[in-house]
Write a protein that holds these residues in place. Structure first.
Motif, PDB file in Angstrom:
ATOM      1  N   LEU A  15      52.479 -13.079  53.622  1.00 40.64           N
ATOM      2  CA  LEU A  15      51.463 -14.112  53.823  1.00 40.64           C
ATOM      3  C   LEU A  15      51.740 -15.385  53.021  1.00 40.64           C
ATOM      4  O   LEU A  15      51.296 -16.467  53.409  1.00 40.64           O
ATOM      5  CB  LEU A  15      50.084 -13.563  53.451  1.00 40.64           C
ATOM      6  N   THR A  16      52.464 -15.259  51.918  1.00 36.84           N
ATOM      7  CA  THR A  16      52.656 -16.427  51.047  1.00 36.84           C
ATOM      8  C   THR A  16      54.073 -17.006  51.053  1.00 36.84           C
ATOM      9  O   THR A  16      54.275 -18.098  50.537  1.00 36.84           O
ATOM     10  CB  THR A  16      52.283 -16.078  49.589  1.00 36.84           C
ATOM     11  N   GLU A  17      55.049 -16.292  51.618  1.00 42.81           N
ATOM     12  CA  GLU A  17      56.442 -16.754  51.569  1.00 42.81           C
ATOM     13  C   GLU A  17      56.622 -18.139  52.178  1.00 42.81           C
ATOM     14  O   GLU A  17      57.364 -18.973  51.656  1.00 42.81           O
ATOM     15  CB  GLU A  17      57.351 -15.752  52.280  1.00 42.81           C
ATOM     16  N   PHE A  18      55.957 -18.403  53.293  1.00 44.72           N
ATOM     17  CA  PHE A  18      56.192 -19.656  54.015  1.00 44.72           C
ATOM     18  C   PHE A  18      55.141 -20.725  53.742  1.00 44.72           C
ATOM     19  O   PHE A  18      55.268 -21.852  54.206  1.00 44.72           O
ATOM     20  CB  PHE A  18      56.299 -19.372  55.519  1.00 44.72           C
ATOM     21  N   LEU A  19      54.102 -20.370  53.018  1.00 41.20           N
ATOM     22  CA  LEU A  19      53.092 -21.347  52.636  1.00 41.20           C
ATOM     23  C   LEU A  19      53.493 -21.980  51.304  1.00 41.20           C
ATOM     24  O   LEU A  19      54.149 -21.330  50.484  1.00 41.20           O
ATOM     25  CB  LEU A  19      51.719 -20.675  52.508  1.00 41.20           C
ATOM     26  N   PRO A  20      53.095 -23.225  51.057  1.00 37.80           N
ATOM     27  CA  PRO A  20      53.502 -23.907  49.810  1.00 37.80           C
ATOM     28  C   PRO A  20      52.688 -23.471  48.602  1.00 37.80           C
ATOM     29  O   PRO A  20      52.115 -24.291  47.878  1.00 37.80           O
ATOM     30  CB  PRO A  20      53.271 -25.385  50.152  1.00 37.80           C
ATOM     31  N   VAL A  21      52.624 -22.140  48.375  1.00 36.70           N
ATOM     32  CA  VAL A  21      51.809 -21.617  47.277  1.00 36.70           C
ATOM     33  C   VAL A  21      52.597 -20.704  46.340  1.00 36.70           C
ATOM     34  O   VAL A  21      52.051 -20.239  45.336  1.00 36.70           O
ATOM     35  CB  VAL A  21      50.578 -20.851  47.813  1.00 36.70           C
ATOM     36  N   SER A  22      53.863 -20.396  46.661  1.00 35.21           N
ATOM     37  CA  SER A  22      54.758 -19.562  45.849  1.00 35.21           C
ATOM     38  C   SER A  22      54.488 -18.074  46.015  1.00 35.21           C
ATOM     39  O   SER A  22      53.539 -17.526  45.438  1.00 35.21           O
ATOM     40  CB  SER A  22      54.696 -19.925  44.361  1.00 35.21           C
TER      41      SER A  22
END
Length: 291
Positions: A15-22
């Motif tokens: 869920l977080t790999e491709f979002l700009p959240v690390s």
């Protein structure tokens, strides 16, 4: 590592790999808040193979064209002006910084860089950077009362210089809290690229770096036996499935939406972590890595 832990951590990775959240920061934080052992850099690298498999499938047509054109350009000089062939070379060029720094800083990546104080600081600082880049892009796209909209660059305009800058931005993501997509996309926005163009190159650029890192860690884990393989492989499959869904959503989102919700989230999360560490409610140091 329990099966429940691997399920949750696999979902968090995807869920977080491709979002700009690390994603690396969220894996570290999920373990810390849950009282679990730090899954470790090896777990992160191996599960990222799952998310990169999602990239390979989602962008399979683009990747197929690029590989075919690049391969032909090795023997046919006329193909070297082809955009897809050039993209193949630019992905290689852009992968050099993270390859060199990843090997050079391996001990720091697996140790000191995982300190939650560093993670929190990077969440805030890079969040602000993304916010500034997003505002600049929005200003160019909308223009103003006395200014016409400014045409932003596409991947057709990508050259060696910009490819290396993208690569340097990606290398910053070796520090948990930075975000690979956040660093590369914001770098692209500062250089004047369209949001979708910056995101597309960011995802393509990640493929060799993440796969190489994952395979390297897999080889190392097989030799040392420090990875609990069944839960790790389960988490990798979960990361693939959830990651594919996020790519499809994110590519549509960035074409029309602002990055500011991610900016607010990053800054708020970073501030909360700093406060928790400062009050002693959360240890800045990782518990013993899960094996």
């Amino acid at each position: 590592m329990s099966w429940f832990e691997s399920l949750i951590l696999g979902l968090v990775q995807g869920l977080t790999e491709f979002l700009p959240v690390s994603s690396s920061a969220h894996l570290r934080l999920t373990a810390a808040f849950s009282g679990w052992k730090d899954p470790g850099a090896a777990f992160t690298a191996i599960t990222q193979i799952g998310t990169e498999a999602a990239v390979l499938i989602y962008f399979r047509k683009d990747i197929g064209r690029i590989i075919a054109a690049w391969s032909k350009s090795l023997f046919d000089k006329t193909m070297r002006k082809d955009h897809d062939a050039q993209m193949g070379w630019l992905v290689i060029v852009g992968s050099i910084p993270i390859g060199v720094l990843g090997l050079t800083l391996k001990d720091q990546i697996e140790g000191p860089f995982r300190d939650l104080r560093i993670t929190a600081t990077m969440l805030v600082v890079i969040g602000i950077v993304i916010g500034v880049a997003d505002r600049l892009a929005a200003r160019d796209e909308s223009g103003g009362k006395h200014r016409a909209p400014k045409q932003r660059k596409t991947l057709e305009n990508l050259g060696v210089r910009d490819g290396l800058i993208f690569g340097l931005c990606q290398a910053c993501a070796l520090i948990p809290g930075v975000s690979r997509s956040g660093a590369t996309i914001s770098g692209g926005l500062f250089m004047g690229y369209k949001r979708e163009a910056a995101a597309r190159y960011s995802f393509l650029l990640a493929i060799p770096a993440v796969l190489a890192s994952g395979l390297f860690e897999t080889k190392d884990a097989l030799e040392t036996g420090h990875v609990d393989w069944p839960p790790t492989l389960f988490a990798t499959v979960i990361a693939f499935a959830s990651g594919y869904a996020v790519i499809a959503w994110f590519m549509k989102f960035i074409s029309t939406k602002s990055f500011m919700p991610f900016v607010y989230y990053r800054v708020a999360l970073g501030v909360v972590i700093i406060a928790l560490v400062a009050t002693g409610s959360l240890s800045p140091h990782a518990a013993e890595s899960a094996g």
